[in-house]
Design a protein around this motif. Structure first.
Motif, short mmCIF file in Angstrom:
data_model
loop_
_atom_site.label_atom_id
_atom_site.label_comp_id
_atom_site.label_asym_id
_atom_site.label_seq_id
_atom_site.Cartn_x
_atom_site.Cartn_y
_atom_site.Cartn_z
N GLY A 1 0.81 -1.22 0.00
CA GLY A 1 0.00 0.00 0.00
C GLY A 1 0.84 1.27 0.00
O GLY A 1 0.34 2.34 0.32
N ASN A 2 2.10 1.15 -0.39
CA ASN A 2 2.99 2.31 -0.35
C ASN A 2 2.89 3.12 -1.64
O ASN A 2 3.74 3.02 -2.52
CB ASN A 2 4.42 1.85 -0.06
N VAL A 3 1.85 3.92 -1.70
CA VAL A 3 1.57 4.70 -2.90
C VAL A 3 1.58 6.18 -2.52
O VAL A 3 1.13 6.56 -1.44
CB VAL A 3 0.19 4.28 -3.49
N ASP A 4 2.11 7.02 -3.43
CA ASP A 4 2.13 8.44 -3.11
C ASP A 4 0.76 9.07 -3.34
O ASP A 4 -0.10 8.50 -4.01
CB ASP A 4 3.23 9.16 -3.90
N LYS B 1 -2.57 2.48 5.67
CA LYS B 1 -3.13 1.96 4.41
C LYS B 1 -4.63 1.67 4.52
O LYS B 1 -5.15 0.73 3.91
CB LYS B 1 -2.38 0.70 3.95
N ALA C 1 3.03 14.23 -1.15
CA ALA C 1 3.97 13.12 -0.88
C ALA C 1 5.39 13.54 -1.20
O ALA C 1 5.61 14.39 -2.03
CB ALA C 1 3.58 11.92 -1.71
N PHE D 1 -2.43 8.04 -5.98
CA PHE D 1 -3.72 7.59 -5.44
C PHE D 1 -4.85 8.49 -5.93
O PHE D 1 -5.94 8.02 -6.26
CB PHE D 1 -3.69 7.55 -3.91
N PHE E 1 -4.32 6.90 5.72
CA PHE E 1 -3.93 6.55 4.34
C PHE E 1 -2.44 6.25 4.25
O PHE E 1 -2.02 5.21 3.74
CB PHE E 1 -4.29 7.72 3.41
N ARG E 2 -1.62 7.18 4.76
CA ARG E 2 -0.18 7.13 4.52
C ARG E 2 0.49 6.04 5.36
O ARG E 2 1.36 5.31 4.86
CB ARG E 2 0.43 8.50 4.85
N LEU F 1 -6.26 13.80 1.21
CA LEU F 1 -4.96 13.58 0.57
C LEU F 1 -4.23 14.90 0.38
O LEU F 1 -3.00 14.99 0.52
CB LEU F 1 -5.12 12.90 -0.79
#
Lengths: 328, 328
Positions: free
Chosen positions: A312-315, B279, B328, A319, B275-276, B323
């Protein structure tokens, strides 16, 4: 090198990881099932410590080393999930870790790796080879190199996710017809195959890859190792290994069914479905097996199918792109 | 009405929900812990069937009804998580459900409720009272009204999440100093309090609310039921009940510590952290207890604290706002 990993090795890895790796949940969704006409389960490895399955293999590797070797530390190179998994596994075991990362890696990933207590050595992606830097550190310090996928200790560690998902399905009274996992070098998919075939021989196991980076699918079809033409150019930044591993490919040939190949748009749609229906944050590379199931490339109709959402390591920006695929 | 729910009722609810409700994971994050100087656990009820804890109470209610009453069906009114939880509980038990929803509810929520097989009756929010419509259906058909929170069967069903989180912490060797859950009418927070105090009397339990809708916090401080001035105007659309319930408030007075109140911006920041780092997709109302822990309003330093993230049914635009709180 022979196919040197067995089902029993996965069971041993599971004992090492007991109480360390999170037993991530197996989730399903009534609406998605109704739409697909079958039962689709997600093994949510994005909820694993460090946000991906990589902790499993790294920790199993460190726990399998001799105490003497552990005292000399470990070294790895990665700009992504392997770095974070290895650094955290080392922290948990009190082992010194050095991670070679590109200077231009996202600041957040470098900070996350340092936050686990690892020493980060930055290199210039264009002028320097990270393998050479890493090997140099290993030679100088006696540290052990921990490879990202091509080692029995790594792949059998990853395979523990496969043990769990078969057991979790059994508790629900479900015999799985098929299991699929994302694939870069093949550590996760071959480990899962060892586990699943050991517990449930009639279940087919498949590896998912992004279009243009389907070296394993083509290798399985031809029977010999194939290479990708490109080294970059997919949204699935975690799945760009150029060719199957020497340890993983023989296991893949023996145990995996046909490969599954999905486009970047299908991956973004799968991320949006994971958000909307499963409340999970899945990174692009983590969503390829889910994408295969949602598009029918891995049939779910009248079947029970489990897919691993591996990270789940998405910027934030990526996302947001997935969210934009469908207005609420 | 007396405080008619006990710890034993929560245990009975857990037996009814065994194999029905997902045993959602208890998650922690090494980086967040390091930042807060303690251990923070998230009980991820956003991963529950229908995307919120509401299935627990609704299913426990239906399972507690007489067979004769179940045959006559159930009726409820909600534009949100209770509607989806009740509709799905009814589908699982083969009970006919009628849900009264506002005509201007998001199309997706109406579609989701219908997808569970419920009959949806649309009403005009301005001209018609949903309670009157719902009560009318109940009188005509003999269906039982299933309230969103103010009933012992509902709150003890919600409380099963509290049993699980204490047990899951115990497996990790952790005695919790405090537990917090989001609060609208108080079904979740009082159910959790019954469960947690039953298993671990020294653990404090707190309810989180959005600023401006802190009727319970003010009621606990004054000892008598207070009302909110407004009925809308927070991003936490699930937490806007005007005053504590007649069943829930006596339990709240007896078992809850001081209330926790957070702003919309703090909630958006908590959603971004979920989220970060975790997850997880958490809706605004589901993130208030997490927000209290991340801002220090619920201290985590040198302690072990668990917060319930109670739901994940958030639209794309609102999630994109969260978000945008951090690039990021």
């Amino acid at each position: 090198m022979s196919a040197s990993a067995t089902f029993d090795d996965v069971l041993a890895a599971a004992r090492r990881l007991d109480g360390v790796a999170i037993r991530t949940p197996l989730l399903e969704n009534a609406r998605v099932n109704a739409r697909l006409g079958g039962r689709l389960f997600i093994k949510a490895e994005c909820l694993q410590r460090t946000g991906s399955f990589k902790l499993r293999g790294a920790y199993n590797f460190l726990a399998s080393m001799s105490e003497t070797d552990r005292k000399k530390g470990v070294v790895g190179w990665s700009s992504g999930n392997h770095a974070q998994g290895l650094a955290e596994a080392a922290r948990l075991m009190g082992v010194k870790a050095t991670i070679v990362m590109p200077k231009d890696a996202p600041a957040l990933k470098i900070a996350n790796t340092k936050a686990s207590g690892a020493e980060v050595v930055l290199h210039d992606r264009v002028k320097e080879s990270r393998e050479e830097i890493g090997m140099g550190i290993a030679q100088k310090t006696g540290a052990t190199v921990v490879p990202p996928y091509d080692h029995p200790w790594i792949l059998t560690g990853q395979g523990t996710a496969g043990l769990e998902l078969v057991e979790q399905a059994k508790v629900l009274g479900v015999m799985l017809d098929a299991v699929a996992a994302p694939c870069s070098g093949g550590g996760l998919s071959t480990g899962i195959a060892l586990a699943v075939k050991g517990l449930s021989p009639s279940t087919s196991v498949h590896a998912g890859e992004p279009a243009g980076f389907d070296d394993l699918a083509r290798s399985l079809a031809s029977g010999t190792k194939q290479k990708n033409d490109k080294l970059s150019g997919s949204i699935c930044d975690a799945l760009l290994a150029p060719t199957p591993g020497d340890v993983t490919f023989p296991i893949a040939k023996q145990l995996l069914g046909p490969g599954l190949v999905v486009t970047d748009d299908e991956v973004l749609d799968a991320m949006e479905t994971a958000f909307r229906e499963f409340k999970l944050v899945v990174e692009p590379g983590g969503a390829v097996a889910l994408a295969a199931a949602l598009t029918g490339k891995l049939p779910v109709k009248d079947r029970a199918v489990a897919v691993v959402c591996s990270g789940g390591n998405v910027d934030h920006a990526t996302f947001a792109r997935a969210l934009a695929r469908r207005a609420a």
